[in-house]
Motif scaffolding. Structure first.
Motif, PDB file in Angstrom:
ATOM      1  N   PHE A 153      25.869 -27.552 -15.769  1.00 20.50           N
ATOM      2  CA  PHE A 153      25.710 -28.257 -17.048  1.00 20.50           C
ATOM      3  C   PHE A 153      24.142 -29.321 -16.452  1.00 20.50           C
ATOM      4  CE2 PHE A 153      26.871 -30.661 -12.725  1.00 20.50           C
ATOM      5  CZ  PHE A 153      26.835 -31.672 -12.857  1.00 20.50           C
ATOM      6  N   THR A 154      23.466 -28.937 -15.299  1.00 25.91           N
ATOM      7  CA  THR A 154      22.328 -28.826 -14.703  1.00 25.91           C
ATOM      8  C   THR A 154      21.188 -27.561 -14.168  1.00 25.91           C
ATOM      9  OG1 THR A 154      22.372 -28.688 -12.498  1.00 25.91           O
ATOM     10  CG2 THR A 154      23.218 -31.401 -13.600  1.00 25.91           C
ATOM     11  N   THR A 155      21.949 -27.270 -15.060  1.00 25.83           N
ATOM     12  CA  THR A 155      20.824 -25.271 -14.187  1.00 25.83           C
ATOM     13  C   THR A 155      20.389 -24.847 -15.947  1.00 25.83           C
ATOM     14  OG1 THR A 155      22.394 -24.039 -13.800  1.00 25.83           O
ATOM     15  CG2 THR A 155      21.361 -26.229 -12.386  1.00 25.83           C
ATOM     16  N   GLY A 156      19.644 -23.643 -15.702  1.00 23.66           N
ATOM     17  CA  GLY A 156      19.606 -22.492 -16.238  1.00 23.66           C
ATOM     18  C   GLY A 156      18.998 -23.041 -17.922  1.00 23.66           C
ATOM     19  N   ALA A 157      19.064 -23.954 -18.279  1.00 21.23           N
ATOM     20  CA  ALA A 157      18.324 -24.275 -19.317  1.00 21.23           C
ATOM     21  C   ALA A 157      17.672 -25.144 -19.112  1.00 21.23           C
ATOM     22  CB  ALA A 157      19.753 -24.670 -20.682  1.00 21.23           C
ATOM     23  N   SER A 158      16.480 -25.645 -20.565  1.00 20.12           N
ATOM     24  CA  SER A 158      15.875 -27.357 -21.016  1.00 20.12           C
ATOM     25  C   SER A 158      16.813 -27.708 -21.630  1.00 20.12           C
ATOM     26  CB  SER A 158      14.832 -26.835 -20.860  1.00 20.12           C
ATOM     27  OG  SER A 158      13.739 -28.086 -21.088  1.00 20.12           O
ATOM     28  N   TYR A 159      17.034 -29.397 -22.271  1.00 25.35           N
ATOM     29  CA  TYR A 159      17.259 -29.479 -23.229  1.00 25.35           C
ATOM     30  C   TYR A 159      16.458 -30.775 -23.571  1.00 25.35           C
ATOM     31  CZ  TYR A 159      18.891 -33.223 -25.862  1.00 25.35           C
ATOM     32  OH  TYR A 159      19.330 -35.095 -26.654  1.00 25.35           O
ATOM     33  N   GLN A 160      15.615 -30.306 -24.869  1.00 22.33           N
ATOM     34  CA  GLN A 160      15.071 -31.665 -25.010  1.00 22.33           C
ATOM     35  C   GLN A 160      15.225 -32.320 -26.543  1.00 22.33           C
ATOM     36  OE1 GLN A 160      10.195 -29.968 -24.791  1.00 22.33           O
ATOM     37  NE2 GLN A 160       9.796 -31.432 -25.770  1.00 22.33           N
ATOM     38  N   ALA A 161      14.614 -33.274 -26.536  1.00 23.39           N
ATOM     39  CA  ALA A 161      14.857 -33.916 -28.181  1.00 23.39           C
ATOM     40  C   ALA A 161      13.716 -35.017 -29.150  1.00 23.39           C
ATOM     41  CB  ALA A 161      15.933 -34.563 -28.580  1.00 23.39           C
ATOM     42  N   TYR A 217      26.047 -24.055  -9.991  1.00 23.16           N
ATOM     43  CA  TYR A 217      25.500 -25.396  -9.558  1.00 23.16           C
ATOM     44  C   TYR A 217      25.739 -25.695  -8.250  1.00 23.16           C
ATOM     45  CZ  TYR A 217      26.150 -30.861  -9.096  1.00 23.16           C
ATOM     46  OH  TYR A 217      26.024 -31.834  -9.219  1.00 23.16           O
ATOM     47  N   LEU A 218      26.607 -24.515  -7.387  1.00 27.01           N
ATOM     48  CA  LEU A 218      26.812 -24.485  -6.121  1.00 27.01           C
ATOM     49  C   LEU A 218      24.946 -24.202  -6.005  1.00 27.01           C
ATOM     50  CD1 LEU A 218      30.240 -23.981  -5.049  1.00 27.01           C
ATOM     51  CD2 LEU A 218      29.531 -25.936  -4.809  1.00 27.01           C
ATOM     52  N   ALA A 219      24.450 -22.981  -6.318  1.00 29.48           N
ATOM     53  CA  ALA A 219      23.748 -22.266  -5.803  1.00 29.48           C
ATOM     54  C   ALA A 219      22.532 -23.803  -5.842  1.00 29.48           C
ATOM     55  CB  ALA A 219      23.397 -21.130  -7.041  1.00 29.48           C
ATOM     56  N   SER A 220      22.149 -24.118  -6.424  1.00 23.85           N
ATOM     57  CA  SER A 220      20.802 -25.042  -6.916  1.00 23.85           C
ATOM     58  C   SER A 220      20.897 -26.292  -6.466  1.00 23.85           C
ATOM     59  CB  SER A 220      21.278 -25.598  -8.503  1.00 23.85           C
ATOM     60  OG  SER A 220      22.547 -26.358  -8.433  1.00 23.85           O
ATOM     61  N   GLY A 221      21.938 -26.317  -5.113  1.00 23.92           N
ATOM     62  CA  GLY A 221      22.543 -27.468  -4.398  1.00 23.92           C
ATOM     63  C   GLY A 221      23.107 -28.718  -4.705  1.00 23.92           C
ATOM     64  N   GLY A 222      24.021 -28.600  -5.263  1.00 22.04           N
ATOM     65  CA  GLY A 222      24.951 -29.526  -5.552  1.00 22.04           C
ATOM     66  C   GLY A 222      26.493 -29.150  -5.305  1.00 22.04           C
ATOM     67  N   THR A 223      27.153 -29.899  -4.674  1.00 21.75           N
ATOM     68  CA  THR A 223      28.653 -29.956  -4.750  1.00 21.75           C
ATOM     69  C   THR A 223      29.746 -30.147  -5.113  1.00 21.75           C
ATOM     70  OG1 THR A 223      29.402 -31.992  -4.144  1.00 21.75           O
ATOM     71  CG2 THR A 223      27.599 -31.534  -2.695  1.00 21.75           C
ATOM     72  N   LEU A 224      30.981 -30.149  -5.085  1.00 20.92           N
ATOM     73  CA  LEU A 224      31.937 -29.748  -6.055  1.00 20.92           C
ATOM     74  C   LEU A 224      32.115 -31.210  -6.252  1.00 20.92           C
ATOM     75  CD1 LEU A 224      34.490 -27.167  -4.701  1.00 20.92           C
ATOM     76  CD2 LEU A 224      33.104 -26.375  -6.447  1.00 20.92           C
ATOM     77  N   ALA A 225      32.180 -31.907  -5.123  1.00 20.70           N
ATOM     78  CA  ALA A 225      31.941 -33.307  -5.523  1.00 20.70           C
ATOM     79  C   ALA A 225      31.534 -34.156  -7.140  1.00 20.70           C
ATOM     80  CB  ALA A 225      32.357 -34.513  -4.702  1.00 20.70           C
ATOM     81  N   THR A 226      30.265 -33.539  -7.470  1.00 21.17           N
ATOM     82  CA  THR A 226      29.245 -33.470  -8.441  1.00 21.17           C
ATOM     83  C   THR A 226      29.322 -33.119  -9.273  1.00 21.17           C
ATOM     84  OG1 THR A 226      27.620 -32.759  -7.400  1.00 21.17           O
ATOM     85  CG2 THR A 226      28.183 -34.822  -6.638  1.00 21.17           C
ATOM     86  N   GLN A 237      31.631 -20.140 -13.515  1.00 19.60           N
ATOM     87  CA  GLN A 237      30.458 -19.364 -13.418  1.00 19.60           C
ATOM     88  C   GLN A 237      30.136 -20.536 -13.653  1.00 19.60           C
ATOM     89  OE1 GLN A 237      30.586 -16.860 -16.819  1.00 19.60           O
ATOM     90  NE2 GLN A 237      30.400 -14.689 -15.617  1.00 19.60           N
ATOM     91  N   GLN A 238      29.951 -21.377 -13.555  1.00 23.06           N
ATOM     92  CA  GLN A 238      28.913 -22.814 -13.522  1.00 23.06           C
ATOM     93  C   GLN A 238      29.108 -23.188 -12.739  1.00 23.06           C
ATOM     94  OE1 GLN A 238      30.223 -26.245 -17.238  1.00 23.06           O
ATOM     95  NE2 GLN A 238      30.879 -23.391 -17.934  1.00 23.06           N
ATOM     96  N   GLN A 239      30.719 -23.175 -12.048  1.00 22.02           N
ATOM     97  CA  GLN A 239      30.685 -24.154 -10.702  1.00 22.02           C
ATOM     98  C   GLN A 239      29.356 -23.710  -9.982  1.00 22.02           C
ATOM     99  OE1 GLN A 239      34.814 -23.398  -9.597  1.00 22.02           O
ATOM    100  NE2 GLN A 239      34.802 -25.968 -10.163  1.00 22.02           N
ATOM    101  N   ALA A 240      29.524 -21.910  -9.373  1.00 16.84           N
ATOM    102  CA  ALA A 240      29.057 -21.461  -8.841  1.00 16.84           C
ATOM    103  C   ALA A 240      26.745 -21.540  -9.182  1.00 16.84           C
ATOM    104  CB  ALA A 240      28.878 -19.359  -8.909  1.00 16.84           C
ATOM    105  N   THR A 259      21.382 -28.885 -19.764  1.00 15.87           N
ATOM    106  CA  THR A 259      22.009 -30.117 -21.368  1.00 15.87           C
ATOM    107  C   THR A 259      21.959 -31.444 -21.497  1.00 15.87           C
ATOM    108  OG1 THR A 259      23.981 -30.825 -20.173  1.00 15.87           O
ATOM    109  CG2 THR A 259      24.430 -28.694 -20.594  1.00 15.87           C
ATOM    110  N   ALA A 260      22.341 -31.537 -22.503  1.00 16.30           N
ATOM    111  CA  ALA A 260      22.448 -33.791 -22.576  1.00 16.30           C
ATOM    112  C   ALA A 260      22.776 -34.503 -21.353  1.00 16.30           C
ATOM    113  CB  ALA A 260      22.889 -33.463 -23.608  1.00 16.30           C
ATOM    114  N   GLN A 261      24.129 -33.764 -20.791  1.00 16.87           N
ATOM    115  CA  GLN A 261      24.392 -34.669 -19.469  1.00 16.87           C
ATOM    116  C   GLN A 261      23.785 -34.442 -18.057  1.00 16.87           C
ATOM    117  OE1 GLN A 261      27.739 -32.147 -20.081  1.00 16.87           O
ATOM    118  NE2 GLN A 261      28.536 -33.150 -18.700  1.00 16.87           N
ATOM    119  N   GLY A 262      23.275 -32.978 -18.275  1.00 18.71           N
ATOM    120  CA  GLY A 262      22.650 -33.360 -16.686  1.00 18.71           C
ATOM    121  C   GLY A 262      21.253 -34.409 -16.705  1.00 18.71           C
ATOM    122  N   THR A 263      20.358 -33.787 -15.572  1.00 16.83           N
ATOM    123  CA  THR A 263      19.406 -34.489 -14.824  1.00 16.83           C
ATOM    124  C   THR A 263      18.154 -34.338 -15.170  1.00 16.83           C
ATOM    125  OG1 THR A 263      18.335 -32.854 -12.846  1.00 16.83           O
ATOM    126  CG2 THR A 263      20.370 -34.646 -12.358  1.00 16.83           C
TER     127      THR A 263
END
Length: 801
Positions: free
Chosen positions: A373-381, A240-249, A235-238, A431-435
């Motif tokens: 890891f880069t979609t669906g949420a916002s990490y704010q500290a 991420y791909l839908a957001s314009g990402g690639t499997l390589a990243t 589900q994460q891969q799907a 997440t904290a590892q996102g963009t």
């Protein structure tokens, strides 16, 4: 949570214990205890609202006087615990700075929590002003009484007392003898509390008093298990791909980014100690001097989802930022009183405070679950890297003494602050590892405040039962921001997209200056009071007054200025006592007109950068209300009723109101200077229920052995109230609620010790004190709130010696 006692604390506890044994052996009748005090003539309670000691029932001011005995039985630890005892008084906790903001009669500012903002309700301890909102989160210890003055107190008490004043009187040393008290309690959430006080007569003219306290409990907010909520890798891969990402990243979400152990949010770990001295070489001179240390190693309060996810406990959150809070405060207070002659006295009151603090807070509240890891949420500290305040003040009061046709007081006041802070906000996608979505760093190396004031007030005794009072105060405030900068993310693709570290300069890691905050504010203001009061027989008082108060303007992000706010209060009040002073009934009706009411909130500018913005509400903000206090005391029974009604609390005109705490606001006119806003003109003020009632009753059962068994019930009802000026619906509101506490205490026959049990928030009511809103992927919104504590219970034991 581990117990944290200093060597000094352990040593002093031993001293108190040995002192108790000594007193028991030497003195069969203790000097004074809360339990042994006889039924009080309520008409004789003394207050210092007019900066001279006067009977409460003969003081023509709307004032609540709370005794040490009440503070003890209500388990008052911070200012927030006092609110139910005072009509029209509310308090809101703020997570990201770990502070408490106060509202009186509907007037307050939820964002008065930074180096920029001043509170509308002024706090004084032994007459020394505490200018920063962090003081309201401090631990109260060895408090002799609390006086809460409602309505503007700008003449005698100065600026930032727009809505009222809270004045704490600490226990003072005396030369009458060696005595003291100690208590310990334990309860659920691993709560442990200890308090002790000892009075030490050194000589016939010099005495000392030492007081210490430690309060701690585990956090109320449990950690949610991320593995139960995060999507599968597929589900994460799907996503991420839908957001314009690639499997390589692509990379799977790192579950270790979520916190599942360690200190929880909403934990308490506070210590305080005070050493006081009193020197009275003659009847003409008295000097009281104290040093106080406060230490806070608890955690901030978490904002919880009002509607928790399916399968999750209400008191839990999906945490990706571990809580952290560190605060230290050192305070010196001094008061010298000179009796110049039989007709005149001079007082010099001075204070110094140094505060330092750090904190880390999960500002996204775990509301949004990432889809990758880069979609669906916002990490704010939200992270306060450092926050340092130094302030000092001096006040001279010259006043008449004895019986006079005219009682008068003249005063001069000077205070100064020097503050600095760095506050970082990393916001990442997913997440904290996102963009990086955006991140900022706000560095204010030097913000200063200087206040100078002169004031005078006189009361003319027209007849034995009729008095006319007038007074005025001139104040000048100078505020400077020197070198303050707001840094915003520059979106440089060559810079690693990671959260900014607290030890790096933002200019070196992909940030540009977004706001230049250098500015100077310099304005003066005159506040005044006119009052007429008359006796109604021997046990009654009526008064009518017109008074003004103000809160100074100042500087803000981007170097712009905001205007001072002013309040005019029209009030009619009465005070009556019956049954030889054992029944008192005090009431007031007031109408307030507010000009340039200051509202502050975190905002986003049209260019995407962020800051703290102040708005002055135009037109007139209007508040009208009624409040009443009734107290009844007999040999075995005590009853208190506290009632407040605020049927009118209408905000003036503010077309462009925005706050990053409320996502999904409409786009704003670019001329407004902010990206999203709504028109809040005419809305209801928050934290101002139409009706509020507190009832407290206790009864002494006299036992055959001479001891007393005292059950006590404390219940509060409040009608519904808004939690922000946005008035956005049920999520932005606390519905009508009831909340109650019960306790049972046994006092042994000689009043040397007592033992008790308590349950607070018996019904486990979920009472919101603030609100925020988050956008969800399906276009709906989730609301979060800070809440009063859940049900707590425990046992306690105390000894007097």
């Amino acid at each position: 949570m581990k117990l944290r006692y200093s060597a000094l604390y352990v040593a002093m506890t031993a001293i108190f214990a040995s002192g108790a044994v000594y007193a028991a052996a030497q003195d069969p009748a203790p000097k004074d205890t809360a339990a042994s005090r006889k039924v009080k003539d309520l008409d004789s309670v003394q207050v210092t609202a007019t900066k001279r000691e006067t009977p409460l029932q003969k003081t023509p001011v709307a004032i609540s006087a709370i005794s040490a005995d009440t503070l003890d039985k209500e388990r008052v630890m911070t200012v927030q615990d006092i609110t139910k005892l005072v009509p029209g008084f509310q308090a809101t906790s703020q997570g990201d700075h770990g502070v408490v903001t106060l509202t009186m009669r509907g007037i307050g500012n939820d964002s008065a929590k930074t180096e920029y903002a001043d509170p509308e309700v002024a706090m004084f301890i032994d007459g020394v002003y505490s200018p920063r909102p962090e003081a309201a989160a401090g631990l109260l210890l060895d408090i002799e009484s609390v006086e809460v003055l409602r309505g503007p107190q700008g003449t005698l008490w100065g600026r930032n007392s727009t809505a009222g004043v809270v004045n704490f009187q600490t226990g003072k040393p005396d030369t009458s003898g060696f005595y003291g008290n100690a208590q310990i309690e334990a309860g659920n959430y691993s709560h442990v509390g200890t308090r002790a006080t000892v009075n030490l007569p050194i000589s016939s003219t010099f005495a000392m008093r030492v007081a210490m306290a430690q309060e701690q409990h585990d956090g109320y907010v449990d950690f949610q298990n991320p593995s139960q909520q995060l999507p599968s890798v597929a589900q994460q891969q799907a996503a991420y791909l839908a957001s314009g990402g690639t499997l390589a990243t692509f990379q799977p979400i790192n579950a270790s980014n979520y916190v599942t152990g360690g200190d929880k949010y909403n934990a308490q770990d506070q210590s305080a100690a005070r050493v006081s001295a009193m020197w009275q070489p003659s009847d003409a001179f008295t000097w009281n001097l104290s040093y106080e240390y406060f230490r806070d190693r608890g955690t901030p309060g978490m904002s919880l989802m009002q509607q928790p996810r399916a399968g999750q406990d209400f008191w839990s959150a999906l945490i990706d930022t571990a809580p952290y809070l560190k605060r230290d405060s050192h305070t010196v207070r001094s008061r010298m009183d000179f009796n110049i002659n039989d007709a005149m006295t001079l007082s010099y009151v001075a204070g110094f405070n140094r505060f330092s603090g750090k904190s880390n807070f999960d500002q996204d509240n775990g509301v949004q679950v990432p889809t990758s890891f880069t979609t669906g949420a916002s990490y704010q500290a939200d992270r306060t890297n450092f926050s340092n305040y130094k302030n000092y003040s001096h006040e001279l009061d010259l006043k008449s003494a004895g019986d006079n046709a005219v009682d008068w007081i003249l005063g001069a006041y000077y205070a100064a602050e020097d503050n600095n802070i760095r506050f970082d906000i990393p916001i990442l996608n997913g997440t904290a590892q996102g963009t990086v979505a955006w991140q900022g760093s706000f560095i204010q190396p030097k913000e200063t405040v200087e206040t100078t004031a002169f004031f005078g007030q006189a009361t003319w005794h027209i007849t034995d039962g009729l008095r006319l009072t007038g007074g005025a105060r001139w104040s000048n405030d100078v505020k400077k921001n020197e070198g303050g900068r707001g840094w915003g993310w520059a979106y440089d693709p060559t810079v690693p997209q990671v959260p900014i570290s607290p030890d790096v300069e933002p200019g070196n890691v992909g940030f540009n200056v977004s706001t230049v905050n250098d500015a100077k504010y310099d304005k003066s203001k005159v506040t005044w009071l006119a009052r007429l009061d008359t006796d109604m027989g021997q046990h009654g008082l009526l008064y009518a007054s017109v008074s003004t108060g103000y809160k100074s303007g100042g500087t803000q992000d981007a170097g712009t200025l905001y205007e001072p706010e002013t309040l005019t209060n029209y009030e009619v009040g009465s005070k009556f006592s019956f049954l030889d002073g054992h029944l008192t009934w005090n009431s007031a009706i007031y109408y307030e007109q507010f000009k340039n009411f200051q509202l502050a909130a975190p905002i986003t500018y049209p260019d995407g950068n962020r800051g703290l913005g102040f708005s002055n509400v135009k037109g007139t903000t209007k508040v009208m209300g009624f409040e009443s206090e009734l107290a009844l005391s007999s040999e075995n029974d005590r009853l208190n009723l506290v009632f407040s009604a605020i049927p009118k609390k209408e905000l003036g005109t503010l077309k462009y109101a925005g706050s990053n705490d409320y996502q999904g606001l409409p786009a704003c006119d670019p001329a407004s200077g902010i990206s999203a806003c709504i028109d809040v003109s005419g809305n209801d003020l928050p934290h101002a229920p139409n009706a509020s009632l507190t009832a407290i009753y206790e009864h002494d059962f006299r036992l055959a052995n001479g001891g007393r068994l005292t059950p006590r019930i404390s219940a509060q009802y409040q009608s519904s109230q808004w939690l922000s000026t946005f008035n956005l619906g049920d999520g932005d509101k606390q519905k009508a609620y009831g909340r109650g506490d019960i306790s049972l205490r046994y006092n042994e026959p000689q009043d040397r010790w007592w033992i008790g049990a308590y349950v607070q928030n018996v019904s486990d009511s979920k009472v919101r004190t603030s609100a925020g809103r988050f956008a969800l992927p399906d276009g709906s919104f989730a609301y979060t709130s800070q809440y009063l504590p859940p049900r707590t219970y425990g046992v306690n034991v105390g000894v007097w010696f």
